[in-house]
Design a protein around this motif. Sequence first.
Motif, PDB file in Angstrom:
ATOM      1  N   LEU A 192       0.798  -1.218   0.000  1.00 13.82           N
ATOM      2  CA  LEU A 192       0.000   0.000   0.000  1.00 13.82           C
ATOM      3  C   LEU A 192       0.837   1.277   0.000  1.00 13.82           C
ATOM      4  CD1 LEU A 192      -2.880  -0.994   2.458  1.00 13.82           C
ATOM      5  CD2 LEU A 192      -2.819  -1.120  -0.033  1.00 13.82           C
ATOM      6  N   ALA A 229      -3.929   2.283  -8.644  1.00 13.35           N
ATOM      7  CA  ALA A 229      -4.873   1.848  -7.618  1.00 13.35           C
ATOM      8  C   ALA A 229      -5.374   0.444  -7.912  1.00 13.35           C
ATOM      9  CB  ALA A 229      -6.042   2.822  -7.553  1.00 13.35           C
ATOM     10  N   LYS A 230      -5.641   0.158  -9.175  1.00 11.24           N
ATOM     11  CA  LYS A 230      -6.118  -1.170  -9.550  1.00 11.24           C
ATOM     12  C   LYS A 230      -5.059  -2.224  -9.268  1.00 11.24           C
ATOM     13  CE  LYS A 230      -7.826  -3.782 -13.530  1.00 11.24           C
ATOM     14  NZ  LYS A 230      -8.113  -3.734 -14.986  1.00 11.24           N
ATOM     15  N   LEU A 233      -4.650  -2.750  -5.517  1.00 10.30           N
ATOM     16  CA  LEU A 233      -5.739  -3.548  -4.951  1.00 10.30           C
ATOM     17  C   LEU A 233      -5.548  -5.027  -5.260  1.00 10.30           C
ATOM     18  CD1 LEU A 233      -8.433  -3.688  -3.487  1.00 10.30           C
ATOM     19  CD2 LEU A 233      -9.575  -3.233  -5.662  1.00 10.30           C
ATOM     20  N   GLU A 234      -5.137  -5.335  -6.490  1.00  4.26           N
ATOM     21  CA  GLU A 234      -4.892  -6.735  -6.846  1.00  4.26           C
ATOM     22  C   GLU A 234      -3.764  -7.324  -6.006  1.00  4.26           C
ATOM     23  OE1 GLU A 234      -4.101  -6.697 -10.987  1.00  4.26           O
ATOM     24  OE2 GLU A 234      -6.202  -6.391 -11.585  1.00  4.26           O
ATOM     25  N   ALA A 236      -2.810  -6.301  -3.035  1.00  9.09           N
ATOM     26  CA  ALA A 236      -3.269  -6.450  -1.652  1.00  9.09           C
ATOM     27  C   ALA A 236      -4.120  -7.703  -1.491  1.00  9.09           C
ATOM     28  CB  ALA A 236      -4.063  -5.214  -1.232  1.00  9.09           C
ATOM     29  N   ARG A 237      -4.974  -7.984  -2.472  1.00  9.04           N
ATOM     30  CA  ARG A 237      -5.794  -9.188  -2.400  1.00  9.04           C
ATOM     31  C   ARG A 237      -4.920 -10.432  -2.436  1.00  9.04           C
ATOM     32  NH1 ARG A 237     -10.542  -7.297  -6.674  1.00  9.04           N
ATOM     33  NH2 ARG A 237     -11.812  -6.163  -5.148  1.00  9.04           N
TER      34      ARG A 237
END
Length: 371
Positions: A192, A229-230, A233-234, A236-237
């Motif tokens: 992040l 951001a995309k 997020l991927e 982080a998942r």
Amino acid sequence: MTTGRQTTISPIALRGGLIVLFVVGQAATPPGFGLSGDGLAVTGLTLAVAAALVSAILLPAREAGSPGPVFLGIPLKIAALCLSAIASIALIETTDAGGPAIAALLFTVGAAAARHPLSRSSPVGIVALAGLLLAGAAGGDMQRDLSLCFSVCVAFLITYSIAQRRATRKAEAREAVLAERARIAREIHDILAHSLSAQIVHLEGARLLLRADRTQDALERVERARELAKNGLEEARRAVSALREDLPPLPVALRALADEFRTATGRDCAVLVSGAERRLPPETELAMIRTAQEAITNVRRHAPGSPASVRLGFHDGACELEVSNPAAEAPGTPGGGYGLVGMRERAELLGGTLDAGETDDGFRVRLRVPA
């Protein structure tokens, strides 16, 4: 109908049952309970041992000054255990066969060693040994009491060593929990912090461009921030999934990344594995997967249209990962992703090294960690 539940006896019930068993056994041991003579002495001493054990083992304790209900402080519990030891020795000398009394003495010494540190439990052991030696000297049966002294020492040492091992295991478990928390925090931070900082830069640039009426340039900045951001997020998942589930073997994870690369770019991504495959520590495997993921993502961003090559080598005492690609004809997208700084930090935490830079025909990232 069985529900699959396992019934367990609570420690308090077990200890209380042992005390009751001692009382019943002592009542059945000659001369037994009575209201006069030896019977009265056995009755009084048995009740004294039982009461002392109940006070020292079953009633809750608290340190001085700590909140909670007041039952018995730690010093009073040690005094109760000493009283139990003395009464048990008196029972041994009073009864013809001291089986239950001997068991009560060993139980008292063991309870002191198991429940209290050495500075508090040693007085109970000393009182037991001194009482046995005095009883042997007074009664003339020194051989029996010396053997009991040996039994007391063995019971104390064994119980104390077991308690120390349990304390060590609890400390190691706490250390493992703290290390896992630190690893999770570092994992989320790496994902992040770098992603969000890059987004802030692009959004700040878009704000300035909008003020200058450069709408098209601002839109490009916003689109870059959206892509960051995309991707963040991927990532982080994937990190949360890796932290909650077992990681697949390294070759399997690398081939999955290669498949994603082929699907997204239409270019080849070869995976070559050498050496005897083996599982590595979870933190090591996660670091290598993250490094491969970042390196392959950088190929897509910074060398569009270029194929990639992944090599994984298992060596004696080490494991090496290499991701390389030839130079691309078209320029790529600047910035984005974790950055190689985070990967280098992760490698250093594992005692490894990470080298990244241009080669004669392209770019290469190489990670080597002890394993």
